[in-house]
Design a protein around this motif. Structure first.
Motif, short mmCIF file in Angstrom:
data_model
loop_
_atom_site.label_atom_id
_atom_site.label_comp_id
_atom_site.label_asym_id
_atom_site.label_seq_id
_atom_site.Cartn_x
_atom_site.Cartn_y
_atom_site.Cartn_z
N ALA A 1 -29.86 -7.14 1.72
CA ALA A 1 -30.20 -8.46 1.29
C ALA A 1 -28.94 -9.29 1.04
CB ALA A 1 -31.12 -8.48 0.19
N VAL A 2 -28.47 -10.61 0.91
CA VAL A 2 -27.22 -11.25 0.72
C VAL A 2 -27.59 -12.38 0.17
CG1 VAL A 2 -25.27 -12.16 1.83
CG2 VAL A 2 -26.38 -10.06 3.05
N ALA A 3 -26.66 -12.94 -0.69
CA ALA A 3 -26.75 -14.12 -1.51
C ALA A 3 -25.19 -14.78 -1.23
CB ALA A 3 -26.91 -14.08 -2.91
N ILE A 4 -25.30 -15.74 -0.30
CA ILE A 4 -23.87 -16.57 0.17
C ILE A 4 -24.02 -17.67 -1.02
CG2 ILE A 4 -22.47 -17.42 1.67
CD1 ILE A 4 -23.90 -16.04 3.88
N ILE A 5 -23.25 -17.60 -1.82
CA ILE A 5 -22.96 -18.70 -3.07
C ILE A 5 -21.51 -19.55 -2.65
CG2 ILE A 5 -23.95 -17.17 -4.59
CD1 ILE A 5 -21.09 -16.77 -5.73
N LYS A 6 -21.53 -20.67 -3.42
CA LYS A 6 -20.36 -21.77 -3.16
C LYS A 6 -20.38 -21.95 -1.57
CE LYS A 6 -17.75 -19.47 -6.79
NZ LYS A 6 -16.56 -18.56 -7.24
N VAL A 7 -21.37 -22.23 -1.17
CA VAL A 7 -21.43 -22.83 0.43
C VAL A 7 -20.51 -24.10 0.62
CG1 VAL A 7 -22.99 -23.37 2.33
CG2 VAL A 7 -23.56 -21.32 0.79
N GLY A 8 -21.08 -25.03 0.02
CA GLY A 8 -20.40 -26.41 0.06
C GLY A 8 -19.83 -26.78 1.45
N ARG A 9 -18.40 -26.95 1.38
CA ARG A 9 -17.75 -27.41 2.65
C ARG A 9 -17.48 -26.43 3.47
NH1 ARG A 9 -12.27 -26.09 2.09
NH2 ARG A 9 -11.67 -25.03 0.30
#
Length: 246
Positions: A168-176
């Protein structure tokens, strides 16, 4: 006697997600400090605003919102000394931090500078990652799943390695970085396993499968959750709507 320093986790944005402990300390502290951009309002203060008193002294810690590097060490050095003066005068100081103080929180830099000199307490907050999973209607992980938290600014090779190694993965600070990250997830064949949440717990929250996200850049407060484990939770993504209802 000197005052006590508190690092208060405020949660992801909804003022009702403050813990009872954070609320008690926030409403009782004579001095309230918080990070603030050099343009626009402080998000941390906006979360706490319903509970602030008119007689509390507010201390904004102005941090430039820039893509390029800025002298952050000097900013936190100066902020620490400002708060130290209030602590030396005997006033308790509550430092506000959206999310959790020790989960990518700015308070950690003040903790580093002040906790050795003053009594300090860190009050954990509801993480945006937990709130995003709740909004998406899909658990983060279960049993022996390995959960990886991947910052969006990482390069593709490093990100691919982290995603491949986790259930399982949480990709944070996606933004630009959203277009590049989405292209990588597509190339890895994981789009059907990915959910997207932005501005979680706020009135303008958006929740949807990653495949339904428009091509425009995502805001800074956005997250992609991927589940590759053995539970059959990905079917819930097909029922996820724009407002997060399932």
């Amino acid at each position: 006697m000197t005052g006590k320093l508190y690092g208060l986790g405020l949660g992801p944005g909804d003022p009702e997600l403050l813990t009872l402990k954070a609320h008690r300390i926030l409403t009782g502290a004579p001095v309230v400090a918080y990070p603030a951009p050099d343009t626009g309002p402080s998000f941390a203060r906006q979360i706490a605003a319903p509970y602030l008193r008119a007689d509390q002294l507010e201390v904004p810690i102005v941090v430039p919102m820039r893509v390029e590097r800025f002298p952050a060490q000097e900013i936190y050095d100066e902020a620490a000394e400002t708060l130290a003066r209030h602590l030396d005068a005997g006033s308790d100081v509550a430092v506000l931090c959206e999310g959790d103080p020790f989960f990518f929180g700015s308070f950690m830099y003040l903790f580093e500078r002040l906790s050795g000199r003053y009594e300090t307490e860190v009050v954990p907050g509801v993480s945006s990652m937990m709130a995003a999973a709740a909004a998406l209607g899909r658990p983060l992980a279960a049993r022996n799943d390995v959960l990886s938290i991947v910052p969006g600014p990482l390069d593709d090779e490093t990100m691919r390695t982290r995603i491949e190694a986790a259930g399982a993965v949480a990709i944070i600070k996606v933004g630009r970085h959203s277009a590049r990250i989405r292209a990588l997830i597509e190339a890895m064949g994981l789009t059907a396993c990915a959910g997207y949440v932005e501005r979680v717990s706020l009135p303008e929250q958006r929740v949807m499968p990653l495949s339904a996200v428009p091509e425009s850049a995502a805001p800074y407060f956005s997250m992609i959750l991927i589940y590759k484990g053995g539970e059959g939770w990905n079917a819930a993504l097909s029922r996820t709507t724009m407002d997060g209802a399932s």
